[in-house]
Design a protein around this motif. Structure first.
Motif, short mmCIF file in Angstrom:
data_model
loop_
_atom_site.label_atom_id
_atom_site.label_comp_id
_atom_site.label_asym_id
_atom_site.label_seq_id
_atom_site.Cartn_x
_atom_site.Cartn_y
_atom_site.Cartn_z
N ARG A 158 0.82 -1.21 0.00
CA ARG A 158 0.00 0.00 0.00
C ARG A 158 0.85 1.26 0.00
O ARG A 158 0.54 2.24 -0.68
CB ARG A 158 -0.92 -0.01 1.22
CG ARG A 158 -1.97 -1.12 1.19
CD ARG A 158 -2.82 -1.11 2.45
NE ARG A 158 -3.75 -2.21 2.48
CZ ARG A 158 -4.57 -2.47 3.49
NH1 ARG A 158 -4.56 -1.68 4.56
NH2 ARG A 158 -5.40 -3.49 3.44
N ILE A 159 1.93 1.25 0.77
CA ILE A 159 2.82 2.42 0.83
C ILE A 159 3.46 2.68 -0.53
O ILE A 159 3.51 3.83 -1.00
CB ILE A 159 3.91 2.22 1.91
CG1 ILE A 159 3.27 2.24 3.30
CG2 ILE A 159 4.98 3.30 1.81
CD1 ILE A 159 4.23 1.90 4.41
N THR A 160 3.95 1.62 -1.17
CA THR A 160 4.60 1.79 -2.47
C THR A 160 3.60 2.23 -3.55
O THR A 160 3.96 2.98 -4.46
CB THR A 160 5.28 0.48 -2.90
OG1 THR A 160 4.34 -0.60 -2.86
CG2 THR A 160 6.44 0.16 -1.98
N GLN A 161 2.36 1.77 -3.43
CA GLN A 161 1.34 2.22 -4.38
C GLN A 161 1.03 3.70 -4.21
O GLN A 161 0.88 4.44 -5.18
CB GLN A 161 0.07 1.38 -4.21
CG GLN A 161 0.19 -0.05 -4.72
CD GLN A 161 -1.03 -0.89 -4.41
OE1 GLN A 161 -1.86 -0.52 -3.56
NE2 GLN A 161 -1.16 -2.03 -5.08
N VAL A 162 0.93 4.15 -2.96
CA VAL A 162 0.66 5.57 -2.69
C VAL A 162 1.81 6.43 -3.19
O VAL A 162 1.60 7.53 -3.73
CB VAL A 162 0.43 5.80 -1.18
CG1 VAL A 162 0.40 7.29 -0.85
CG2 VAL A 162 -0.86 5.13 -0.75
N LEU A 163 3.05 5.94 -3.05
CA LEU A 163 4.23 6.70 -3.48
C LEU A 163 4.48 6.58 -4.98
O LEU A 163 5.43 7.19 -5.49
CB LEU A 163 5.47 6.23 -2.71
CG LEU A 163 5.46 6.47 -1.19
CD1 LEU A 163 6.70 5.88 -0.56
CD2 LEU A 163 5.37 7.97 -0.88
N GLY A 164 3.67 5.80 -5.66
CA GLY A 164 3.83 5.64 -7.10
C GLY A 164 4.99 4.75 -7.49
O GLY A 164 5.55 4.90 -8.58
N LEU A 165 5.36 3.82 -6.62
CA LEU A 165 6.50 2.93 -6.88
C LEU A 165 6.05 1.55 -7.33
O LEU A 165 6.85 0.61 -7.33
CB LEU A 165 7.37 2.81 -5.61
CG LEU A 165 7.95 4.11 -5.06
CD1 LEU A 165 8.70 3.86 -3.77
CD2 LEU A 165 8.88 4.75 -6.10
#
Length: 530
Positions: free
Chosen positions: A108-115
């Motif tokens: 979820r964190i990487t998706q929010v950061l666009g990674l």
């Protein structure tokens, strides 16, 4: 007689396993030897090797940095590095399984950061090594730091005067002198790795402990479980022997007698930044990330989990932990003092045999307790049928008394060590004066030793209390059917793939463990300034 009774009862599980080996293995033993025993050995070897290397790297480096260098917030860092001990390894395993899993926090964190959707597969041997290492490195850190703090400043000054730089001084002078303390901490890590069941079972890694459970419950082969237990005991005792042999003929008294403590020095800004990063990463992975993950899950599932059953389980956990702590401290006092009061020379050092329980993995200890208590129950049943024509059920097995007995054996060393360390500091002149005034050993103990031992007794009580709250494999085997603990409840949720629901009981266990961790650090600081 009292000393001999304690030694017999405390050593009964080990005697039982040794004697049952002569009965031969179970029917499935050859199948296990042919197909899975090598996997148990190989997985246990890689787990031990990986955890030894990682805990050494994290524990020793962190201990040296906070002891030798002045860093920003070093007072906070000193005790924050101990906090991962509040996390049982199986709870850390649950937290990271959810953190790295598909749809987990990392993704979820990487998706929010666009990674993208980053996911790491941690449910394997390397993942288990990481989880166990970030949970257990404080054992090495505490042991190493205790030695570094008392390291003789004269030796380091002499090394510098001879032209040695900081790195050479550390590897040639400091590290060899600290080796006994480091190895003592490392032995505790090895014991915990071999004792682990919850994390290995959840990650699908076959070890000796998971094999013992499988042989006893799934295959219904007690004899096979005993043979696996015996192999595991041999491995444990081999490590204990190696540790004793390694430090047996060496003397390290100079540091303790020197009034010059390890001096702290300033480092350049770039070096301080690197040191802060090296110290902060174990805190981040060992405590902060797991506690944040559990806290987040607890908020989401609180209404579902916080039921009357949950609070009953919490009260049962607190009750058995308090009882265990109280009786274990009492037995520890008897174990340490009865041999001293005994007039028989061959029993003078027999009390040390009674504190081997902590070296025995929980699953092995549970089997060693269950077998003789089952035999005793069968004897009671036969007596009832023969003399009173009554059909008696199990009077001992499946009761809290047997669970309490096993807990006392398991954690007797945890209670005895703080008391013994404080006992060695007591001046014998006080006790001798009391004896000259006509008081016997017991009255002298009540009037002189007991008041002086109160701080260490409190520390022993709290440490046993927390260890009991965390204990899983022993509790799983011996607990009564109508009794539960927070540790077992968290394990049951995780086994049913309800990992989020396991967070609330797990978080309660962790919060219970924070208090003694802070107390442990306070004892270290007090010793440092004395």
């Amino acid at each position: 007689m009292a000393t001999l009774t304690i030694v017999v009862f405390m050593g009964l599980p080990i005697y039982t396993i040794a004697l049952r080996l002569f009965s031969g293995p179970g029917e499935t033993w050859q199948h296990l030897v042919d197909h899975v025993l090598f996997d148990y050995l190989l997985n246990s070897f890689w787990l031990l090797l990986g955890c030894i290397l990682l805990t050494l790297a994290m524990g020793v480096s962190a201990a040296w940095i906070v002891s030798r260098y002045r860093l920003f917030g070093h007072k906070w860092l000193e005790w924050l590095l101990i906090l991962p001990l509040a996390f049982p390894s199986y709870i850390t395993a649950y937290a990271y399984a959810g953190f790295f899993d598909y749809g987990g926090t990392l993704m979820r964190i990487t998706q929010v950061l666009g990674l993208g959707s980053l996911r790491i597969d941690i449910m394997n041997v390397p993942g288990l090594i990481f989880v166990l290492s970030v949970s257990l490195f404080p054992y090495v850190y505490v042991a190493s730091r205790a030695v570094f703090v008392y390291q003789s400043g004269r030796l380091i000054e002499a090394s510098k005067l001879l032209g040695a730089n900081e790195a050479k001084t550390f590897f040639k002078i400091v590290l060899p002198m600290a080796r006994p303390g480091i190895i003592a901490g490392l032995v505790l890590v090895i014991m915990e790795v071999l004792n682990d069941y919850g994390a290995a079972k959840y990650y699908g890694v076959s070890t000796f402990t998971t094999g013992i459970f499988r042989a006893w419950f799934a295959l219904e082969e007690p004899a096979t479980a005993i043979y696996l237990s015996a192999i595991l005991l041999l491995i444990v005792f081999a490590f204990i022997f190696l540790e004793r042999w390694q430090r047996g003929n060496k003397s390290y008294e100079l540091a303790s007698k020197s009034k010059i403590r390890l001096p702290q020095i300033e480092a350049t800004k770039s070096i301080r930044f690197i040191f802060l990063l090296l110290v902060f990463l174990p805190i981040l992975f060992g405590f902060l990330l797991p506690v944040l993950q559990l806290g987040y899950w607890s908020i989401l599932t609180f209404d579902k989990v916080a039921s009357t059953e949950f609070f009953t389980t919490a009260l049962q956990s607190l009750g058995i932990a308090l009882l265990t702590a109280l009786f274990t401290v009492l037995v520890a006092l008897m174990t340490l003092y009865f041999p001293v009061w005994n007039r028989l020379k061959f029993l003078k050092k027999s009390g040390s045999l009674a504190i081997l329980g902590y070296a025995v993995p929980g699953a092995v200890l549970a089997i060693g307790v269950m077998i003789p208590t089952l035999q005793l129950d069968r004897w009671f049943i036969s007596i009832g049928e023969r003399l009173f024509n009554m059909e008696l059920g199990l009077l001992l097995n499946g009761t809290l008394s047997v669970l309490l007995y096993a807990y006392i054996i398991r954690f007797l060393a945890v209670a005895a060590n703080p008391v013994l360390s404080n006992q060695l500091k007591l001046k014998k002149s006080f006790s001798d004066a009391s004896r000259l005034l006509g008081r016997g050993p017991f009255k002298t103990f009540l009037a002189i030793d007991l008041p002086l031992l109160k701080p260490s007794l409190l520390a022993a009580f709290i440490l046993v209390f927390v260890d009991t709250m965390k204990e899983l494999p022993l509790t799983l085997i011996l607990k009564p059917y109508d009794f539960n603990t927070l540790a077992v409840k968290a394990y049951e949720y995780a086994s049913d793939e309800q990992i989020m629901e396991a967070s609330l009981p797990a978080l309660c266990i962790v919060l219970t463990g924070v208090v003694p961790i802070i107390l442990l650090n306070r004892f270290i600081l007090n010793d440092k300034h004395n």
